[in-house]
Design an enzyme around this catalytic site. Structure first.
Site, short mmCIF file in Angstrom:
data_model
loop_
_atom_site.label_atom_id
_atom_site.label_comp_id
_atom_site.label_asym_id
_atom_site.label_seq_id
_atom_site.Cartn_x
_atom_site.Cartn_y
_atom_site.Cartn_z
N TYR A 230 0.83 -1.20 0.00
CA TYR A 230 0.00 0.00 0.00
C TYR A 230 0.87 1.26 0.00
O TYR A 230 0.75 2.13 -0.87
CB TYR A 230 -0.93 -0.02 1.21
CG TYR A 230 -1.55 1.31 1.56
CD1 TYR A 230 -2.36 1.99 0.65
CD2 TYR A 230 -1.34 1.91 2.80
CE1 TYR A 230 -2.93 3.20 0.96
CE2 TYR A 230 -1.91 3.12 3.13
CZ TYR A 230 -2.70 3.77 2.20
OH TYR A 230 -3.26 4.98 2.51
N LYS A 234 1.45 3.76 -3.33
CA LYS A 234 0.99 5.14 -3.18
C LYS A 234 2.16 6.11 -3.37
O LYS A 234 2.00 7.19 -3.96
CB LYS A 234 0.36 5.34 -1.80
CG LYS A 234 -0.98 4.66 -1.62
CD LYS A 234 -2.09 5.38 -2.35
CE LYS A 234 -2.61 6.54 -1.56
NZ LYS A 234 -3.80 7.16 -2.21
#
Length: 485
Positions: A230, A234
């Site tokens: 994640y 990102k």
């Protein structure tokens, strides 16, 4: 820069929001509709094949939530009419070109009318498939900026947490957190695509593909210094935005751990069990005697993210010459430690215990034994759960299922517990502080406008949070009411 009124700033604006079913996007939509009903339009992009499916998701996963009860009360019988005038659900897929909007006329209308894009689309799972996370979190950023090039807009990008002692500064293209290797986004994308093709050529099952791609995500993330896929994907998305945005005015909001609503539209609303709340729930259920972590670790939390985002948008409209990054958190100005949360959780669950499946109150241990490494935790649970089973005589065990089945169940439990600890270790052992000078300067500039209504409605000062009151009377009660199953 001189601020006016947020109310006036939002008047007549058309805002496009991606990831509209997500937690933050829901809060943003609700707040805007409640404080400025004269917003021109909110285009809500939802992952869906078509507009009909998007409308259904909007109703089922957004408007039906208790979050909107205050807004429903304000409009009464006119609520449905008001919503139909202000919201338009659009089926999309941010991981593909043109955001997956197939209707040409609709796409042209969005391009012509949009004033602001808020990109909240993301997969936030720490153990996500690399291809899925890259498609949404990384390539989604590229598709958003390509879409925005055809609009006259301000763009807000909600980025995940960075690790370490972090200033409000952008990632440089190819930057890594460990400095050990050069990151090339094109190579990462190519590796992902080649691994998928290889698995498909082997006729691998969907279960195998998912497992392999999840593990690959962890491997590639850790290689470059990120704790999970994640945060990694990102960060790559942020690099792409900064390289490709051109003259588009851009804001990057980096919220830390997001907790329940502080006060608006009412205190304590939350959706699902998030990050640190997993440990609060485990504690309340009597299942957290030991854990990886330190009592001194600061929990960097945020529960006023939407207020800061809206004020940042207004600021960007007054001075759009540079990209600004805002850290929205509490570690610098109002630190809150694991020890504080543990003590308050004990107070709450002692007075308001959860009940077990038989309706009996669950007793919680007063203190959690915190361990400084995953290997120490692994040794502990092996001793507790696995070693007592070794050498048992299956024939002498009186049980409704076999010793082998019982042993397998224990192994699964240990594997699950170890997985949780590995995922959350970076947060539970984190020793950094997040600088928030940009966010503080924004707040102080807004204060100088002397708009008392705005100061109250759009407060994002972390020093105003009374952690004891908030955790005991707002957050844990909200967590139990809205998220605990």
């Amino acid at each position: 820069m001189e601020f006016g009124s947020v109310h006036n700033f939002l008047d007549g604006k058309t805002i496009l929001v991606t990831g509209a079913t997500g937690f933050l996007a829901k809060l943003l939509v609700e707040k805007i509709l409640r404080v400025q009903p004269n917003i021109k339009k909110l285009y809500l992009l939802l992952r869906a094949e078509n507009s009909e499916e998007a409308r259904k998701r909007l109703q089922d996963e957004v408007l039906s939530k208790k979050l909107f009860r205050v807004l429903r009360g304000m409009w009464g019988a006119d609520f449905v009419s008001f919503i139909s005038q202000k919201l338009l659900a659009v089926g999309c897929d941010v991981s593909v070109e043109n955001l997956g909007i197939k209707d040409t006329k609709l796409r042209e209308m969005l391009l012509a009318e949009t004033d602001i894009i808020v990109n909240a689309a993301a997969t936030t799972y720490f153990y996500e498939r690399l291809d899925v996370a890259t498609g949404i979190n990384t390539m989604g950023a590229l598709n958003i900026v390509n879409f925005a090039e055809n609009c006259s807009i301000t763009m807000t990008y909600i980025c995940g947490e960075r690790k370490g002692l972090v200033a409000e500064e952008p990632f440089a293209m190819g930057e890594t957190l460990n400095g050990s290797s050069k990151l090339d986004i094109n190579i990462e994308k190519l590796l992902t695509e080649e691994k998928l093709k290889e698995l498909e050529a082997e006729n691998a099952s969907e279960k195998t593909i998912t497992s392999v791609m999840k593990n690959l995500g962890t491997i590639r993330s850790n290689l470059h210094g990120w704790p999970n896929v994640y945060a990694f994907t990102k960060a790559m998305g942020e690099m792409i935005l900064l390289k490709m945005k051109g003259d588009i005015p851009l804001i990057i909001a980096r919220p830390t751990i997001i907790l329940s609503t502080h006060s608006e539209p009412f205190p304590g609303w939350i959706e699902g069990v998030r990050t640190v709340d997993l440990f609060v729930v485990m504690y309340g259920k009597g299942k957290l005697g030991r854990s990886v972590g330190r009592r001194s670790t600061i929990i960097d939390a945020a529960n006023m993210v939407i207020n800061s985002m809206i004020v940042a948008l207004e600021a960007c409209s007054k001075s759009c010459s540079k990209t600004l990054i805002y850290h929205i958190g509490s570690s610098l100005r109002n630190p809150f430690r694991i020890s504080d949360l543990e003590d308050l959780a004990h107070q709450y669950f002692t007075k308001h215990p959860l009940t077990d499946m038989f309706g009996k109150p669950v007793a919680c241990s007063k203190k959690v034994s915190w361990m400084s490494s995953v290997s120490s935790f692994h040794r502990y649970i092996n001793i507790r759960y696995m070693l007592p089973l070794k050498g048992l005589n299956v024939m002498n065990k009186v049980c409704c299922y076999s010793h082998e089945a019982f042993y397998s169940e224990r192994k699964l439990k240990v594997k699950k517990m170890m997985g949780i600890m590995r995922l959350y270790k970076p947060y539970l052992l984190f020793e950094g502080i997040f600088d928030d000078k940009n966010a503080e300067n924004l707040r102080m500039t807004k204060m100088k406008a002397k708009d008392d209504d705005d100061v109250g409605r759009f407060n994002f000062d972390p020093t105003t949070i009374d952690w004891t009151h908030y955790v005991l009377n707002v957050h844990i009660p909200g967590l139990v009411k809205y998220a605990v199953k």
